[in-house]
Design a protein around this motif. Structure first.
Motif, short mmCIF file in Angstrom:
data_model
loop_
_atom_site.label_atom_id
_atom_site.label_comp_id
_atom_site.label_asym_id
_atom_site.label_seq_id
_atom_site.Cartn_x
_atom_site.Cartn_y
_atom_site.Cartn_z
N LYS A 185 -8.52 -5.64 4.14
CA LYS A 185 -9.00 -4.26 4.18
C LYS A 185 -7.86 -3.34 4.62
O LYS A 185 -6.87 -3.76 5.20
N SER A 192 0.54 5.67 -0.02
CA SER A 192 -0.39 6.78 0.20
C SER A 192 0.40 8.07 0.08
O SER A 192 1.62 8.09 0.21
N TRP A 221 -11.21 1.03 3.89
CA TRP A 221 -11.16 0.74 2.45
C TRP A 221 -11.34 -0.76 2.24
O TRP A 221 -10.76 -1.57 2.95
N THR A 281 0.85 -1.19 0.00
CA THR A 281 0.00 0.00 0.00
C THR A 281 0.88 1.22 0.00
O THR A 281 1.89 1.27 0.69
N LYS A 307 -3.09 3.96 -2.77
CA LYS A 307 -2.99 3.00 -3.86
C LYS A 307 -2.68 1.63 -3.28
O LYS A 307 -1.87 1.50 -2.35
N PHE A 308 -3.33 0.61 -3.85
CA PHE A 308 -3.20 -0.76 -3.37
C PHE A 308 -2.50 -1.58 -4.45
O PHE A 308 -2.96 -1.63 -5.60
N GLY A 323 -7.21 4.00 -5.05
CA GLY A 323 -8.41 4.09 -4.21
C GLY A 323 -9.30 5.23 -4.66
O GLY A 323 -8.84 6.35 -4.89
N ARG A 324 -10.60 4.93 -4.77
CA ARG A 324 -11.58 5.95 -5.20
C ARG A 324 -12.35 6.44 -3.98
O ARG A 324 -12.90 5.65 -3.23
N GLY A 382 -10.73 -1.22 -3.01
CA GLY A 382 -10.43 0.05 -3.66
C GLY A 382 -11.45 1.12 -3.43
O GLY A 382 -11.33 2.21 -3.98
#
Length: 1952
Positions: A445, A401, A458, A399, A407-408, A425-426, A461
């Motif tokens: 998660k 950030s 989360w 992950t 972002k994953f 991630g949205r 996504g």
């Protein structure tokens, strides 16, 4: 490692120089660029496409055909990885670009890769790699010698960025065959190699071999070869160890993750270009230098704490892995990013390392760090990335950030190998936020923080839910910086200083409950670390098995935390404090080794830079911006500093050793140094930027951003001299050195101005109205840029030099040719080449800011500028010629410049000199320290060629703010904008003696007796000049006010004179007095004045309307907040004759919600009491419905019997006798049936009232239940087997209701007592009024008595102010005006105090102003004197007429004596009455006081009970959740049981109904057979045949409901009859062999009887079918009932289990409640627990029991004994009654048997057999036949009536036809008359035509229209006549139908 800085290593200079040359060669031979064209190669990873495009899918580096799994990463083949590819043919290649050193004795024919057949494999391999080209060793060998010669040591400091090669012995070699040649050389490079090899003979192709080499586990790099070294100009002779790092005092607390733990006692952090390892026990620091010299970007520690990684900054930075605790470089990771690393993280097992770069590439790289290999890489995002981590549960997931994103990532196996795929991630509906902290959960998660403090969960996504606290409060008041999953709990670290612990399971299962997407939850625990704390990260480590947390505070601290949240949890401990953010200024002591710093974090700190420690600090309200240490001439001890702050305040701070003060009791923790505010003044309105003491120490100059320079006289108290205005914000102040003749001040402004002013002479400035010094001579210098001109001149000189070299080379060539004897042909002159244009002259629009400067000679100075003009030192001078020009229009140029190497983009920020002026220290913008040795005090270009430079502070944001040497030039200290402070040894450390020690100045004498100086804490306080201006303004206003007061006094005098004239006028006789109007000279003047006054009043009202409304609303709010909620204020009623008093309770009005809650609880109880009854009512209603259904059916049958078709008398005479006979028979049968049904009903009711065998009396059941609950042994609540009764079970809601009811009861009690006290106060008021009247009357009586006879008058009691507190809030205009006057006086006095204080602060004398208490007391005394009223009553003296004195007669004497006796009696009576009133009131007060004391005890008990109940409520709330869960389970199960029980009862009722239906059908069948027997009559010879026909079984087809015509129905009936006849079974009841035909009536048999038998058979079949159907339904109900009964048993078992768990929980809750301490006040006589006649010392075993309960238990013993006797007697009577009832039952049964035998005998005698009397009684005529006959007669009668109606209708229609014919005839006659009239008119018209002229010849238009109308009318009437005829014809027929008459056309108009 050692704590010192870089070591002297002269023996390694040559090696380092070679490695540096190789490094430069490697950089220039990068495969990403073509060496010829400098264009990007197609295989370059730094190409344009990749830098612009965000990649979500990375590429594995290595062999794309056979990529091993991550689990087998230790088996990676290093030979297949182009990043670490080794070639044995490369001799001793430097490892700078990632290559290994190989033996030199290999054959040279393998130096280049194979070509030809292996080229396809090479291209295939290159297409699968991204960044391998940077580290190919081939490109290093391709570097030409010319490129090597071009590399200069000035491009990079010596030793920076060098990475030594790996020795051959430290690698493992394994030879294995390779199918194809492997090379990373581009096609362009291959072409070049082919061209180079054209002259060589081709060699036979050989199959290449590849070596797999793995770095040995025991291999380490050499730290000295790796770390960066200072840069020294070659041939300068400057020693490399000129400066040696001694200590780091700062801490970059704003840097992300700048706190790591290596063990429980070692902290790791970054300080600029140094890595600091701090030992917590010894406070000793160990330093590691960066390898690149560009700074350190990130640090992270291996999970095993055995290694730590350091990600650096610079061009192509490396990641260096160090081993701990040896601190040896273990691995070097190369090529991971372009400029800097932003974050790095090891995976859970420590085998992989993930790193992310900063701008511009933001590259995410995954390393196999032990082999220095890149496993995967991809661009992380297009904006800043803050963090990257591996998932702790799944190492293939990562992950990242950062700014506005998360972002994953996943490592995915594809057909081309392992890939790195990222999903952004949205945020959806949630606002986009920067994500700093996040945590991967075990199930995949991710939970992250947000800028506003909430948590985002989360999944896939997307944001699944946003978590907040109750009330939509954020989880943190600020960003969530870190999230940690620790021991099953989620820990969040916030910027608000809180650490909160959350339930992980609740968060993991969280889901959105509404459209907002928010889910509210509360934290489990929280810890507030401290105020003004901004936590950025925390780290955990175990020390002796106990977890310890260390926290990084962005506000400048390191904390030690205990997050155990237990009873012994330690408070947060602040281990270290530092400056937060940029350090603004620094000063060094002139007498010892001390330095002072200040920053915008509001602190000033003192450091001992030889003891390497912070001594003390002091904090203020605003941040510091400038600092200067007072020189020796000002303070010989060196204990005074001046500090400027951002609000314009300058504070003089004194430093002293507190150990030198006198010992004072209570003083503890005396440190080595303390600071004390000596004086504070505010010369500026903006931030102070510069402070400078004059060389003689007489003047202090302060500069500010407000464009002013203020001067102060330096004395014991600093006095203001004055200030000057300058053209721009002040940047620096510099006094001229002692070598100059005059003392001048150099003022440098940011906008390019420089000023020179002389030191002001103290005492000569006029400061009466202002401090501004306008006559101070000032010289200006406005810098004009000359850099472009210098560059232009340098370019011209370079071109000229180039031309000279070309000409010189040409001449040498010619000379060589001539020496060789060759002829030289004269070449034609070539056309001159077009030269590039020279650089233009450029002057920036905004001048470059001046950074620093210093004097060089009187009137001359050096400047350093930033911006465009950086890169030079400018020598400037003040010109005396242009002094008349305004400063803004000046254009001054420097007369000399010195170029400074590598400073075009890196200007010199600060310059200082050592004491001897032989060393110049420069602080650079990139954090580097430069030292220039000077041979002379004057600067020159030759002297500035050689210098020593080393990067210490952060290269990006660590610009040096101050750089100073110590007073003895032994040390150098620097501070930077990166919060770091460094101290250095100048020259080698061997010269420093160990006994050096900093000495803190001793305190002044009597320092402890002095008062602390008053500080200026208000940022909006007046500056010195503003205070001066304010004083001048106040003086002007005071003069104006004095003038106004003088005029007012004159007006007052005139007003007094006018009043005197009016008084004299009033004293004149009335006829001589002047009228009031005559005093007015002109009435218009008064009118005008009144008008103006009214206008002013209106204007003032308008101006004050807003304030009035504001104050009104404010008053209203205050009243609603403090007064409206107060139901009773404290009223103290005093006794009159004693000192006793009684006070009311201060009572707040109880809110309505208490009463509502009380009512709701009562209604809830009623509802719960009703709930139990609802189930019983539902069951009873179900039974009643079933019974009612039966009764209704029976009643309907009875009504059917009663409502037989009664024929009307209109049928006629036929059949009347038959009807009467039938009616009588039916009535008789109906009466018999009704009687039978009534008897059945009575029997049913009787059997219903019969109790069942297990019947119990409800009263007995209730009594037994009460006995079981309340009787037996009295169990204590502390007993283990104590069972809590249902009504005594307590929960939080009930406890709340108890608390509310208690509060309401207390409120009511207090309210009642308050009312009594208020009534007592009213009584006192009435008594006082009565006493006043009595005293007045007493005084009038005593006036007639002698003084000797007068008794003392009792004092009139007064009401105390506290008896009427409501009068405090009652006011009128006078009170308000008086209050206003008092406030104005207070304000005037306070302003005088402020004015005096603002000026006395500089003179040291403050005027004593009267305190507010004194003012208040004086005003209050005056108001009391003015409001004092005279209470004495003057008696009215009767008028006494003066007559001659005469001796009184005896009668008069008697009258006087009687009057005297009467007055004495009245006097005594009145005094007695007054005393009675006083005594009565006091008695009432005493009585009420006694009652209130009792009530006080009750209230205290209520308070104790309230406390206990509140503690119970807290405990119940703790148990509430679990209890609600258990109670809900019990309620659900009980509801389920009730529901099932209701269903069972419903099934039982349905089964009873079906039994009743079956019995009813059976009775109908019996009745049918009885009817059949009755129809046969006696001795019927066809009885057996008809019986067989009746009992014959027939298979019938079920009838279907088909709608259609009657014919179709008849056909279907016939077909069904035929089918039924064909399918019928011809069975005989008596004999199976006998066959008979039931379709034909036998001869001599009555056909009606046969038909009746067939009908009865059909009815029998219907009854049997219905009976079968009912039995089937009954069986189904029985099955369902049995299944449900089994289920009920299971649910009841579960209910019993749940109730048991609930009971156990209730017992546990009761035990916890029993642990609470309950205060029970007892008197001594209430204690009956006595041991040996004495009270025991331990009362823990005693039981507190109420007397009432004890008496009840004692009485209950007697009651139970009497009840036992009564029950025995009652049992005997019931037993005897039971025996008697058994005997009566036997006798009745015998009687019934006798009556039945008698009845049977009578039936045999009368009928010859036993018959059914009910069937016999109900026997009547064939009702069906009679009904059909009656129906037929009724139909005939109805048809006759209908026929009669039609005949009447025909008659009516004929009459109507006749009327229509008559009407038609009259219309025809009318038509005839119209025709005759028409004929006559035509004749008249013809006659007129003959007589008229030509113009009237021919028909007229109107006549034509009239004629057409008449013709139409005739035609219409003819049509109507025809219609009428047709209608007559139709009506004459029987079945004729009438059509509506035809309508005329819509446009036809009929005129009357």
């Amino acid at each position: 490692m050692e704590a010192e800085g870089p070591r002297d290593a002269p023996e390694k200079e040559e090696d380092s120089e070679e490695s540096r040359q190789q490094d430069l060669e490697g950089e220039k031979s990068d495969i990403s660029k073509d060496p010829e064209t400098e264009k990007p190669n197609e295989f370059s990873t730094g190409g344009k496409e990749e830098s612009e495009k965000e990649s979500s899918e990375g590429t594995i580096l290595g062999d794309n055909l056979s990529q091993p799994d991550l689990a087998d990463r230790e088996k990676f083949d290093i030979s297949k990885d182009p990043e670490t590819e080794l070639d044995t043919q490369k001799p001793n290649v430097s490892a700078t670009e990632g290559e290994m050193e190989v033996p030199e004795n290999e054959s040279s024919d393998k130096k280049k890769p194979r070509k030809g057949s292996d080229q396809a494999e090479v291209e295939k391999f290159d297409s699968s790699k991204d960044y391998a080209g940077e580290q190919d060793a081939e490109k290093i060998l391709e570097t030409s010698g010319e490129e090597e010669s071009k590399s200069s040591p000035s491009d990079r400091p010596s030793g920076e960025g060098e990475v030594p090669p790996i020795p051959e012995g430290q690698t493992e070699r394994v030879e294995k065959p390779v199918e194809g040649a492997e090379s990373d050389i581009s096609s362009a490079q291959e072409d070049e190699e082919e061209e180079e090899e054209t002259e060589k003979s081709p060699e036979p192709e050989k199959k290449p071999e590849k070596l797999e080499r793995k770095i040995s586990e025991t291999f380490f790099y050499n730290y000295e070869d790796l770390c960066s070294q200072p840069f020294v100009t070659s041939d300068s002779g400057i020693p490399i160890n000129l400066l040696t790092l001694v200590h780091s005092f700062g801490y970059d607390c704003t840097k992300s993750a700048n706190l790591q733990l290596l063990d429980s006692q070692t902290l790791l952090c970054v300080a600029g270009n140094q890595l600091v390892l701090l030992d917590l026990k010894t406070k000793y620091q160990t330093y590691l230098r960066s390898s690149s010299g560009g700074g350190i970007g990130v640090i992270t520690v291996h999970p095993s704490k055995q290694y730590f990684a350091v990600g650096e900054k610079g061009w192509k930075p490396n990641i260096i892995i160090y081993e701990y605790p040896s601190l040896k470089p273990y691995r070097v990771l190369r090529g991971g990013t372009e400029e800097a690393y932003a974050f790095a993280d090891f995976n859970h097992y420590g085998t992989l390392l993930a790193s992310v770069g900063s701008s511009p590439d933001y590259m995410l790289t995954i390393w196999d760090w032990k082999q220095e290999k890149i496993v995967l890489r991809s661009k992380a995002f297009s904006q800043d990335v803050y963090k990257v981590t591996f998932s702790p549960e799944n190492e293939e997931q990562l992950t990242t950030s950062g700014a506005g994103h998360i972002k994953f990532w996943k490592m995915v196996h594809t057909f081309t190998g392992l890939k790195l795929q990222g999903a952004l991630g949205r945020f959806g509906k949630t606002a986009v936020t920067d994500i700093v902290g996040y945590m991967e959960l075990p199930d995949g998660k991710v939970i992250s923080g947000s800028e506003w403090g909430n948590l985002l969960l989360w999944e896939g996504g997307l944001i699944k839910v946003e978590l907040c606290r109750t009330g939509h409060r954020p989880c943190h008041n600020g960003p969530v910086n870190q999230l940690i999953l620790d021991e099953g709990e989620l820990v969040t670290v916030g910027g608000d200083g809180y650490i909160r612990v959350w339930d992980f399971e609740t968060i993991d299962a969280a889901d959105s409950v509404d459209d907002t997407g928010l889910l509210e939850m509360e934290h489990m625990n929280e810890l507030l670390v401290g105020k003004n704390v901004n936590l950025s990260s925390i780290m955990k480590i175990h020390d002796l098995g106990q977890p310890i947390w260390y926290a990084q505070d962005s506000n400048g601290a390191i904390w030690k935390l205990d997050l155990s949240f237990s009873n012994v949890t330690h408070d947060p401990e602040c281990l270290f404090t530092f400056h937060s953010g940029k350090i603004e200024a620094m000063g060094v002591s002139p007498v010892t080794y001390l330095m002072a710093t200040t920053a915008l974090d509001h602190s000033v700190r003192i450091y001992d830079f030889i003891g390497n420690c912070q001594l003390t600090e002091i904090k203020f309200k605003q941040g510091g911006t400038a600092l200067a240490w007072a020189p020796r001439v000002v303070n010989p001890k060196g204990g005074l500093i001046a500090v400027g702050f951002e609000d314009g305040v300058v504070r003089i701070i004194e430093i002293y050793d507190p150990r030198g003060l006198a010992i004072v009791a209570g003083r503890t923790n005396v440190g080595n140094a303390e600071m004390r505010l000596k004086q504070a003044f505010k010369p500026h309105t903006a931030a102070v930027t510069a402070l400078a003491y004059e060389r003689n120490g007489e003047v202090l100059a302060t500069g500010s951003k407000d464009k002013t320079v203020f001067f102060f006289a330096v004395e014991d108290k600093y006095e203001p001299i004055g200030y000057i205005c300058v053209p721009g914000p002040v940047q620096a102040l510099q006094w001229s050195p002692p070598s100059h003749a005059e003392s001048m001040l150099l003022v440098l402004c940011e906008n390019g101005f420089a000023l020179q002013v002389p030191a002001p002479i103290i005492g000569e400035q006029d400061t009466v109205s202002t401090y501004e010094m306008k006559d101070l001579p000032t010289q200006y210098f406005h810098f004009c840029s000359i850099k472009s001109r210098i560059k232009r001149e340098e370019e011209i000189e370079r071109r000229e030099k180039k031309k000279q070299e070309e000409e010189k080379a040409r001449l040498e060539w010619i000379k060589k040719q001539q020496d060789m004897g060759l002829e030289i042909e004269e070449e034609p002159e070539a056309e001159p080449k077009k030269e590039e244009p020279l650089p233009p002259i450029y002057i920036p629009q905004e001048p470059s800011p001046i950074v620093c400067g210093f004097y060089s000679a009187p009137g001359k100075f050096w400047l350093s500028l930033s911006g465009y003009d950086s890169g030079y030192l400018y020598h400037c001078a003040f010109s005396p010629i242009q002094q008349q020009i305004s400063p803004e229009s000046r254009q001054d140029e420097p007369f000399e410049v010195i170029p400074m190497e590598n400073t075009d983009d890196n200007p010199i920020q600060r310059i200082s000199f050592c004491t001897s002026k032989l060393l110049m220290f420069c602080g650079m913008k990139d954090g580097a320290v430069r030292v220039y040795p000077l041979q002379d005090k004057d600067l020159s270009a030759d002297m500035m060629n050689g210098y020593w430079s080393f990067n210490m502070h952060d290269n990006d944001y660590g610009q040096i703010q101050a750089i100073y040497s110590s007073y003895d030039d032994r040390f150098l200290v620097t501070c930077g904008a990166d919060s770091n402070i460094f101290s250095f040894n100048i020259l080698s450390p061997e010269d420093i003696q160990r006994e050096l020690k900093a000495k803190v100045p001793s305190p002044r004498r009597d320092l402890e007796k002095e008062k602390t100086a008053e500080d200026i804490e208000d940022p909006s306080a007046y500056s010195i000049e503003n205070a001066k201006q304010k004083k001048e303004y106040d003086q002007i206003m005071k003069a104006a006010e004095d003038k106004k007061n003088k005029k007012r006094q004159e007006l007052i005098i005139l007003r007094h004179e006018f009043h005197h004239l009016l008084q004299r006028n009033m004293e004149l006789p009335k006829h001589m007095q002047l009228h009031r109007e005559e005093f007015e000279m002109d009435h218009r003047i008064r009118e005008e004045m009144d008008r103006q006054t009214a206008q002013r009043i209106q204007l003032v009202q308008k101006e004050l309307a807003w304030d009035q409304e504001k104050h009104r609303i404010g008053l209203q709010k205050l009243q609603s907040r403090f007064r409206d909620t107060l139901e009773f204020d404290t009223v103290v009623v005093h006794a009159i004759g004693s000192s006793h008093q009684i006070s009311t309770y201060r009572l707040l009005a109880i809110s309505e919600r208490y009463y509502k809650a009380r009512k709701q609880s009562q209604t809830g109880k009623r509802r719960t009491s009703k709930l139990g009854k609802e189930a019983e009512q539902r069951r009873e209603s179900q039974k009643e419905i079933s019974q009612a259904a039966r009764v209704s059916e029976e009643e309907m049958e009875a009504e059917k019997l009663k409502k037989r078709p009664q024929l009307q008398g209109a049928i006629g005479r036929f059949g009347e006798n038959r009807l009467e006979q039938i009616r009588k028979i039916m009535e008789k049968a109906d009466r018999a049936k009704a009687k039978i049904m009534q008897r059945r009903k009575e029997w049913d009711e009787l059997y219903k009232s019969k109790p069942s065998d297990n019947y119990e009396n409800p009263k007995d059941v209730q009594d037994i239940k009460e006995a079981q609950e309340n009787m037996g042994d009295f169990k204590l609540k502390t007993a283990t087997n104590y069972k809590i009764p249902e009504h005594m079970r307590m929960n939080a809601e009930k406890k709340k209701m108890q608390l509310r009811s208690l509060e309401v009861a207390v409120h009511e009690k207090k309210l009642t007592m308050n009312k009594w006290i208020i009534s007592l106060r009213d009584l006192k008021v009435a008594i006082i009024e009565e006493i006043v009247c009595l005293v007045q009357e007493l005084k009038s009586i005593q006036s007639a008595l002698d003084a000797s006879e007068q008794l003392p008058i009792p004092p009139i009691p007064q009401l105390h102010p506290e008896e009427t507190p409501e009068k405090k809030f009652q006011y009128d205009n006078n009170i308000l005006l008086k209050f206003k006057q008092e406030q104005e006086n207070k304000q005037r006095l306070s302003e005088q105090v402020e004015d005096n204080a603002s000026f006395a602060v500089f003179g040291g004398k403050f005027l004593h102003a009267p305190s507010l208490k004194e003012i208040d007391s004086t005003s209050r005394a005056s108001s009391v004197r003015s409001m004092r009223m005279v209470s004495s009553v003057t008696p009215v003296q009767p008028k006494v007429f003066e007559i001659e004195k005469a001796e009184p007669t005896e009668l008069e004497l008697e009258i006087l004596k009687r009057e005297k006796i009467r007055n004495i009696y009245l006097q005594e009576t009145l005094i007695k009455r007054i005393n009675e009133l006083v005594v009565t009131f006091d008695a009432e007060l005493h009585l009420l006081r006694h009652q209130k004391l009792k009530l006080d005890t009750q209230m205290k008990c209520a308070d104790l009970r309230h406390i206990t109940w509140f503690e119970e409520l807290l405990l119940l709330k703790h148990f509430e959740k679990h209890e609600d869960t258990l109670q809900e389970r019990v309620n659900n199960l009980s509801n389920e049981v009730e529901e099932m029980q209701w269903k069972l009862d419903n099934y039982l009722s349905q089964m009873e109904d079906k039994k009743y239906e079956i019995a009813k059908l059976q009775e109908r069948e019996k009745a049918l057979y009885a009817t059949f027997q009755a129809s046969l009559g006696e001795n019927n010879k066809f009885a057996s045949f008809l019986t067989k026909v009746l009992k014959k079984k027939i298979k019938r087809v079920k009838k279907k409901d088909v709608e259609g015509d009657r014919d179709e129905e008849e056909e279907s009936d016939e077909e069904s009859d035929e089918e039924s006849s064909l399918e019928s079974d011809e069975e005989d009841s008596g004999s199976d062999d006998e066959v008979f035909d039931d379709s034909v009536c036998p001869k001599n048999c009555d056909e009606a009887l046969f038909e009746n038998t067939l009908q009865l058979r059909e009815k029998r079949l219907d009854i049997e079918e219905a009976l079968v159907e009912e039995k089937k339904v009954f069986d189904n109900l029985k099955k369902e009932y049995d299944a449900l009964a089994k289920k009920v048993k299971v649910v009841e078992a579960s209910l019993d289990t749940a109730e048991g768990e609930l009971e156990a929980f209730q017992r546990e809750k009761q035990q916890r409640l029993n642990e609470l301490h309950v205060v029970v006040p007892l008197k001594l006589h209430q204690v009956e627990y006595v041991v040996n006649g004495e009270l025991p010392a331990d009362l823990s075993q005693a039981l507190v029991f109420t007397n009432q309960s004890l008496e009840y238990l004692q009485q209950r013993i007697m009651v139970l004994q009497h009840e036992k006797l009564d029950q025995r007697e009652l049992y005997k009577q019931a037993r005897q009654q039971h025996k008697q009832l058994i005997r009566d039952r036997r006798e009745i049964e015998i009687r019934i048997e006798r009556l039945e035998e008698n009845c049977n005998q009578l039936m045999l005698m009368k009928f010859g057999r036993v018959v059914d009397l009910e069937a016999l009684q109900t026997l009547s005529v064939n009702t069906n036949l009679e009904e059909l006959k009656m129906k037929m007669m009724e139909k005939e009668h109805i048809q006759a009536q209908e026929l009669k109606k039609w005949e009447e209708k025909i008659f009516e229609l004929r009459q109507r036809l006749m009327l229509l014919m008559k009407e038609n005839t009259s219309k025809l006659q009318q038509l005839n008359s119209f025709c005759i009239e028409k004929q006559g008119l035509e004749m008249k018209l013809d006659a007129l035509h003959n007589n008229l002229g030509a113009e009237f010849q021919g028909p007229r238009k109107a006549e034509i229209q009239e004629r057409e109308r008449l013709i139409t009318l005739v035609q219409l009437q003819a049509q109507e006549a025809e219609v009428l005829k047709e209608e007559i014809t139709l009506l004459s027929r029987k079945d004729g139908r009438i059509f509506p008459p035809p309508q005329p056309p819509p446009d036809t108009k009929i005129l009357n």
